[in-house]
Design an enzyme around this catalytic site. Structure first.
Site, mmCIF file in Angstrom:
data_model
loop_
_atom_site.group_PDB
_atom_site.id
_atom_site.type_symbol
_atom_site.label_atom_id
_atom_site.label_comp_id
_atom_site.label_asym_id
_atom_site.label_seq_id
_atom_site.Cartn_x
_atom_site.Cartn_y
_atom_site.Cartn_z
ATOM 1 N N ASN A 142 57.687 69.840 62.794
ATOM 2 C CA ASN A 142 56.868 68.918 63.458
ATOM 3 C C ASN A 142 55.850 68.145 62.798
ATOM 4 O O ASN A 142 54.595 68.514 63.116
ATOM 5 C CB ASN A 142 56.161 69.478 64.765
ATOM 6 C CG ASN A 142 55.722 68.759 65.646
ATOM 7 O OD1 ASN A 142 54.508 68.730 66.204
ATOM 8 N ND2 ASN A 142 56.681 67.666 66.260
ATOM 9 N N GLY B 298 48.526 66.071 58.191
ATOM 10 C CA GLY B 298 47.946 67.496 57.509
ATOM 11 C C GLY B 298 49.188 67.906 56.636
ATOM 12 O O GLY B 298 48.941 68.132 55.374
ATOM 13 N N HIS B 299 50.302 68.133 57.074
ATOM 14 C CA HIS B 299 51.564 68.651 56.236
ATOM 15 C C HIS B 299 51.671 67.725 54.935
ATOM 16 O O HIS B 299 52.059 68.094 53.980
ATOM 17 C CB HIS B 299 52.777 68.645 56.958
ATOM 18 C CG HIS B 299 52.746 69.484 58.032
ATOM 19 N ND1 HIS B 299 52.625 68.998 59.492
ATOM 20 C CD2 HIS B 299 52.826 70.931 58.253
ATOM 21 C CE1 HIS B 299 52.791 70.131 60.064
ATOM 22 N NE2 HIS B 299 52.885 71.478 59.419
ATOM 23 N N SER C 60 47.085 69.023 64.176
ATOM 24 C CA SER C 60 47.933 70.246 64.258
ATOM 25 C C SER C 60 49.107 69.787 65.359
ATOM 26 O O SER C 60 49.127 69.014 66.041
ATOM 27 C CB SER C 60 46.887 71.206 65.448
ATOM 28 O OG SER C 60 47.911 72.231 66.006
#
Ligand code: PAF
Length: 282
Positions: A33, A37-38, A188
């Site tokens: 998901n 951020g990733h 998140s």
């Protein structure tokens, strides 16, 4: 380069054997998901190594009873497209049985005492043993030179650094700064649980951290600041789980004279448990 996807650990190992020793391997473990951020982790990984491996595995061992393991968002197709666009070399998507062939009760676990039972670990018993165990196993399967983790999960990053240090694991751990939405909310996967009205209230958590940091720098009393910050979070319509001002190095309560501090917070908003933190040097 095109992205190669492996669900079989042996197939991943065979592919990495071709580059191991000649190329530097960077590893970004995720539960999928993916958001900006990733992608910040992936981009930093690309700067540090010429082979980038990302894993997507929703790890049952780190979810407690009644937590969101079943409902955790699984978006493999969209994630694969994002990783291909970032030029990631290998995506590892093991199954639960590949990672944990034995029943959970018989699974060897990695415990990091002292760091795992406080703060988020106090609210989520067993969570950090689940994280340390899966990360340890993923490190053994990928055998990277460097692995990257977001600083949003501050306690997780410390748990992993401590595990790597205590067990002399031969890799470097790199923390990457939290990526925020324009209004300050830390990115998140769990933000997707928020309704529109909750999403509008969510940035209050970061605002309280900023206010508390400013007062801490001006030498405010730690206990009084913690108490006021919890009230401010609750007043904004969230339900504080904890807010604590701790030492950066070991997350223990700060002593007079400690300068490198971190304010850590977790709060419930509807179905989402939000976490955030801010480092303060005073
Ligand atoms: O931060 C996460 O997404 C997870 O805790 C991790 C590190 C991938 C382990 O499952």
């Amino acid at each position: 380069m095109t992205l190669s996807t492996f669900s079989d650990p042996a197939a991943l190992d065979a592919a990495l054997a071709r580059v191991r020793g000649t190329e530097r391997i960077a590893f970004v473990p995720t539960m999928g998901n993916l958001h900006e951020g990733h992608l910040a982790l992936v981009r930093r990984a690309r700067e540090l190594a010429n082979q980038v491996v990302v894993s997507i595995f929703v790890n049952p061992l780190q979810f407690g009873q009644g937590e969101d393991f079943d409902g955790y968002p699984r978006t493999l197709e969209a994630d694969t497209r994002l990783l291909a666009a970032e030029g990631v070399d290998s995506l590892f998507t093991p199954s639960v049985t590949a990672m944990y062939p034995k029943p959970q009760a018989q699974q060897t676990r990695v415990e990091v005492p002292g760091l795992s039972d406080i703060l988020c670990g106090a609210s989520r018993p067993g969570h950090f043993a689940g994280v340390a165990t899966v990360v340890c196993k993923l490190f053994n399967l990928v055998r990277p030179d460097v692995a990257l983790f977001g600083q949003k999960d501050y306690q997780q990053l410390l748990v992993i650094r401590r595990m790597v240090d205590d067990l002399a694991m031969p890799l470097e751990i790199v923390g990457v700064p939290t990526v925020r939405e324009a209004d300050g909310l830390a990115m998140s996967s769990r933000n997707g649980y928020l309704t529109e009205a909750e999403r509008a209230r969510a940035p209050a958590l970061y605002r309280v951290l900023l206010d508390t940091a400013a007062q801490l720098k001006a030498s405010g009393d730690v206990f009084e600041l913690e108490r006021a910050a919890c009230s401010a979070i609750d007043a904004a319509g969230l339900r504080t789980d904890y807010l604590a001002i701790r030492r950066q190095q070991d997350l223990q309560p700060s002593q007079p004279g400690d300068r490198a501090l971190v304010i850590l917070a977790a709060a419930w908003l509807g179905q989402a448990r939000l976490i955030d933190n801010l480092e303060v040097v005073r």
